[in-house]
Scaffold this motif. Structure first.
Motif, mmCIF file in Angstrom:
data_model
loop_
_atom_site.group_PDB
_atom_site.id
_atom_site.type_symbol
_atom_site.label_atom_id
_atom_site.label_comp_id
_atom_site.label_asym_id
_atom_site.label_seq_id
_atom_site.Cartn_x
_atom_site.Cartn_y
_atom_site.Cartn_z
ATOM 1 N N PRO B 73 1.024 -1.266 -0.006
ATOM 2 C CA PRO B 73 -0.013 0.043 -0.133
ATOM 3 C C PRO B 73 0.918 1.483 -0.126
ATOM 4 O O PRO B 73 2.151 1.353 0.243
ATOM 5 C CB PRO B 73 -0.956 -0.098 1.118
ATOM 6 C CG PRO B 73 -0.624 -1.689 1.572
ATOM 7 C CD PRO B 73 0.556 -2.056 1.179
ATOM 8 N N PRO B 74 0.458 2.491 -0.492
ATOM 9 C CA PRO B 74 1.164 3.671 -0.488
ATOM 10 C C PRO B 74 1.807 4.022 0.930
ATOM 11 O O PRO B 74 0.914 3.856 1.865
ATOM 12 C CB PRO B 74 0.111 4.566 -1.039
ATOM 13 C CG PRO B 74 -1.207 4.003 -1.000
ATOM 14 C CD PRO B 74 -1.038 2.651 -0.969
ATOM 15 N N PRO B 251 3.720 -4.019 -16.630
ATOM 16 C CA PRO B 251 2.907 -2.802 -17.262
ATOM 17 C C PRO B 251 1.653 -2.776 -16.704
ATOM 18 O O PRO B 251 1.279 -1.591 -16.455
ATOM 19 C CB PRO B 251 2.696 -3.525 -18.567
ATOM 20 C CG PRO B 251 3.536 -4.480 -19.088
ATOM 21 C CD PRO B 251 3.913 -5.284 -17.702
ATOM 22 N N ILE B 252 0.963 -3.588 -16.220
ATOM 23 C CA ILE B 252 -0.132 -3.357 -15.384
ATOM 24 C C ILE B 252 -0.175 -2.405 -14.217
ATOM 25 O O ILE B 252 -0.767 -1.647 -13.717
ATOM 26 C CB ILE B 252 -1.149 -4.746 -15.026
ATOM 27 C CG1 ILE B 252 -1.399 -5.451 -16.307
ATOM 28 C CG2 ILE B 252 -2.318 -4.558 -14.051
ATOM 29 C CD1 ILE B 252 -2.779 -4.684 -17.002
ATOM 30 N N TYR B 257 -0.283 2.301 -10.882
ATOM 31 C CA TYR B 257 0.348 3.229 -10.035
ATOM 32 C C TYR B 257 0.646 4.668 -10.746
ATOM 33 O O TYR B 257 0.462 5.546 -10.014
ATOM 34 C CB TYR B 257 1.898 2.578 -9.740
ATOM 35 C CG TYR B 257 1.861 1.854 -8.792
ATOM 36 C CD1 TYR B 257 0.620 1.010 -8.547
ATOM 37 C CD2 TYR B 257 2.931 1.319 -7.731
ATOM 38 C CE1 TYR B 257 0.546 -0.179 -7.504
ATOM 39 C CE2 TYR B 257 2.951 0.418 -7.098
ATOM 40 C CZ TYR B 257 1.760 -0.322 -6.629
ATOM 41 O OH TYR B 257 1.800 -1.247 -5.619
ATOM 42 N N ALA B 258 0.911 4.815 -12.183
ATOM 43 C CA ALA B 258 1.077 6.208 -12.633
ATOM 44 C C ALA B 258 -0.246 6.983 -12.600
ATOM 45 O O ALA B 258 -0.050 7.972 -12.560
ATOM 46 C CB ALA B 258 1.403 5.863 -14.080
ATOM 47 N N TRP B 265 3.826 5.861 -5.313
ATOM 48 C CA TRP B 265 3.694 4.855 -6.098
ATOM 49 C C TRP B 265 3.675 5.608 -7.630
ATOM 50 O O TRP B 265 4.348 4.810 -8.556
ATOM 51 C CB TRP B 265 2.051 4.695 -6.126
ATOM 52 C CG TRP B 265 1.549 3.428 -5.190
ATOM 53 C CD1 TRP B 265 2.471 3.020 -4.196
ATOM 54 C CD2 TRP B 265 0.291 2.871 -5.190
ATOM 55 N NE1 TRP B 265 1.664 2.137 -3.441
ATOM 56 C CE2 TRP B 265 0.234 2.043 -4.030
ATOM 57 C CE3 TRP B 265 -1.069 2.787 -5.926
ATOM 58 C CZ2 TRP B 265 -0.612 1.230 -3.745
ATOM 59 C CZ3 TRP B 265 -2.149 2.068 -5.648
ATOM 60 C CH2 TRP B 265 -1.819 1.093 -4.665
ATOM 61 N N ILE B 266 3.598 6.769 -8.077
ATOM 62 C CA ILE B 266 4.146 7.313 -9.357
ATOM 63 C C ILE B 266 5.592 7.032 -9.605
ATOM 64 O O ILE B 266 5.832 6.789 -10.466
ATOM 65 C CB ILE B 266 3.624 8.730 -9.212
ATOM 66 C CG1 ILE B 266 2.049 8.702 -9.010
ATOM 67 C CG2 ILE B 266 4.193 9.433 -10.521
ATOM 68 C CD1 ILE B 266 1.885 10.235 -9.129
#
Lengths: 323, 295
Positions: B73-74, B251-252, B257-258, B265-266
């Motif tokens: 988690p973040p 990729p997912i 996250y992006a 997360w970014i």
């Protein structure tokens, strides 16, 4: 003794021949079956997407194609906005990419010194290798802010006032939107178009070009009057190939198009495409719901559009394929 | 003025007019050459910009825990290990399944179906699949494997990626086999070898580096595919190597996250983006070098 040896030899080679015939039949059969499997795959895609979309086609009928409604609450869905967005972004991206691709191909075949052609060509081809999602992040975090700050405000101030085309350049400069999506798409399809153009330009017999040079033509005149007429069908095929790629591009577009279900006249407005709608809304659709069926119906429509474009591209490029 | 138009005007006698026409033609030539070079420059600037952005944002976010920790988690210092392993598993299995099928199809097109109607249809369909939107492959596998078998799974992701790599291998296998001179085939057949031995022991062996190039390019392509995995292996925030359950992939994870509002997360998404792009570009360059060293 002599006779016995001959006999065993003969028997062995006969059985060997039978074995190799069996091997031949099996191998040829496996190859052909694999070929049939590829046909099954395409057939399966068509059938599964159509069957999945059937409830939506039944519920909304033909108006599904142009209805602009997309209302998950009252379960009314139409493909109009996303078909419009798909075609507009793809065509815009072609308008942006074709001049660039021509410039690249012209440089790589006529202008650049030979030692520079391979590295530059490879670099442009690497643009095609960068995954779609990377373009999405790059577009969202770098290009969209740049568009919002430096590109859109001056365009709105200068062109937005004009009558007629001014409508294309109005609205708030969000950075994301149809124009940004088309720009990212243009960069993504640039290497495909440029590579096709370069390959066909190289196939022009040198004698034709030399005779034009001998008449005193400049490099551009040789390109315009000899190379382009000779290769125009394949060039059109390469452009169609790029168009086919642009139509179905998903992740990059999803990041930058703004994702709104409405048709706007301005290029800076948000929109969506078939692929972006499917990618975004899929997670929120329940199994067996009309929404999911509508998304599959959208997929079927996208398949039909890309199939026509890609088949045209192949038809135009067939002379090149035959070499 | 273009060269085709000038004969219609007739030969220009006046040397002044001729000189003016000539200088105009030269100006047009210089302008278009300059624009073309600029277009190439723009293309290179885009590539450079992507790479610089990735390095600038990804390198700062890169550290050992990205590679050793699973997604969390973040705010709790997670990594991307499960996503990387999930991607490796799915890409490897898809390659193992897709390559033999693709090679057989390519062999069929080059060795058995020259000039046959069925072969033309297969070649056409394979080329359509090569450029078909990958998101549709995902929807197809969703309909075919996810719905009937009760849920998203790593196997469905593998199937989608395998379908994407098949036409790539078909294209390169056929192209490489067609480069082999027919005299070589005739020599092998003349020695009495059956056709399948000719194909497997002579044609495949001569074409092997080209075929490997195609497979490497195919791996590079499917390693970055996101859209088809959305509907098949879905992604998973926990450690999972169970192919019958939803499976994480790089990729997912980057995609979710992006688009998240959390800064850490970014940053992880950028680190993942850098990893995947480096892998894909290295595979591409490696494949090209391999093909060139053969020639």
């Amino acid at each position: 003794m002599q006779q016995a040896t001959t006999m065993t030899l003969g028997a062995r080679s006969a059985s060997g021949r039978r074995g190799s015939q069996l091997g031949d039949t099996l191998f040829a059969g496996a190859c052909q079956a694999a070929g049939g499997f590829v046909l099954l795959l395409l057939g399966g895609i068509i059938v599964e997407l159509f069957l999945g979309g059937l409830p939506a086609f039944k519920a909304f009928g033909l108006p599904f194609l142009w209805s602009t409604e997309w209302d998950p609450v009252s379960e009314v869905f139409g493909a109009g906005v996303s078909i419009y967005g798909t075609i507009v972004t793809a065509v815009l991206s072609i308008l942006l990419a074709v001049p660039l691709a021509f410039g690249v191909a012209f440089t790589l075949t006529e202008l650049a010194p030979p030692w520079l052609r391979r590295p530059v060509g490879t670099a442009v081809e690497l643009l095609a290798a960068v995954p779609s999602i990377i373009y999405g992040m790059w577009g969202f975090f770098l290009i969209a802010p740049l568009m919002a700050q430096y590109v859109q405000p001056p365009l709105i101030d200068s062109l937005g006032e004009l009558p007629g085309i001014g409508a294309l350049f109005q609205g708030p400069p969000f950075g994301t939107g149809i124009l940004t999506a088309a720009l990212i798409l243009a960069i993504m399809i640039l290497p495909f178009i440029a590579a096709t153009m370069r390959d066909v330009f190289e196939q022009v017999p040198p004698v034709y070009k030399e005779s034009a040079y001998g008449l005193g033509c400049t490099t551009w005149e040789v390109m315009r009057n000899v190379v382009l007429p000779y290769t125009r069908i394949s060039v059109a095929g390469g452009i169609m190939l790029g168009l086919g790629r642009a139509l179905g591009e998903t992740m990059a577009v999803t990041f930058v198009i703004g994702n709104a279900n409405r048709i706007t006249t301005t290029l800076f407005g948000p929109g969506n495409t078939i692929a972006s709608v499917v990618a975004l809304e899929f997670g929120e659709s329940e199994t067996g719901s009309l929404k999911l069926s509508s998304l599959l119906a959208l997929g079927f429509i996208l398949f039909v559009i890309s199939f026509i474009v890609l088949a045209t591209s192949r038809f135009l490029l067939r002379s090149r394929l035959k070499g | 003025m273009s060269a085709t138009a000038s004969p219609a005007l007739g030969p220009v006698k006046d040397p002044k007019v001729a000189a003016r026409l000539g200088s105009r033609r030269k100006r047009v030539d210089v302008v278009i050459r300059t624009l073309s070079l600029a277009a190439t420059g723009i293309g290179l600037v885009f590539l450079a910009s992507i790479l610089v952005t990735l390095f600038a944002k990804g390198f700062g976010a890169m550290n050992l825990s990205v590679l050793t920790e699973v997604t969390r988690p973040p705010g709790s210092e997670g990594g991307l290990l499960n996503a990387i392993v999930g991607s490796l598993i799915q890409v490897a299995l898809a390659t193992l399944i897709g390559t033999p099928i693709g090679m057989l199809v390519g062999t069929y097109l080059a060795e058995y179906a020259r000039g046959s109607r069925f072969g033309d249809v297969v070649r056409f369909v394979s080329d359509i699949l090569l450029s078909a939107p990958s998101i549709l492959i995902g929807l197809f596998v969703y309909q075919l494997l996810v719905l009937p078998f009760g849920g998203f799974s790593g196997w469905a992701g593998v199937a989608a990626l395998a379908i994407i790599i098949i036409p790539i291998v078909v294209r390169t296998t056929e192209d490489m086999l067609r480069l082999i001179p027919n005299t070589l085939r005739e020599a092998v057949i003349g020695l009495g070898a059956p056709k399948w031995k000719m194909v497997v022991m002579v044609c495949w062996r001569s074409a092997i580096s080209g075929i490997i190039t195609g497979v490497l390019l195919g791996i590079a392509r499917i390693a970055g595919e996101t859209a088809p995995l959305l509907f098949t292996s879905l992604g998973n925030n926990a450690w999972s190597t169970d192919l019958s359950a939803p499976m994480p992939s790089l990729p997912i994870t980057i995609y979710s996250y992006a688009g998240s509002p959390f800064q850490d997360w970014i940053e992880l998404a950028w680190a993942g983006a850098l990893l995947i792009t480096l892998a894909v570009l290295l595979l591409n360059i490696g494949a090209r070098t391999l093909l060139r060293s053969r020639k």
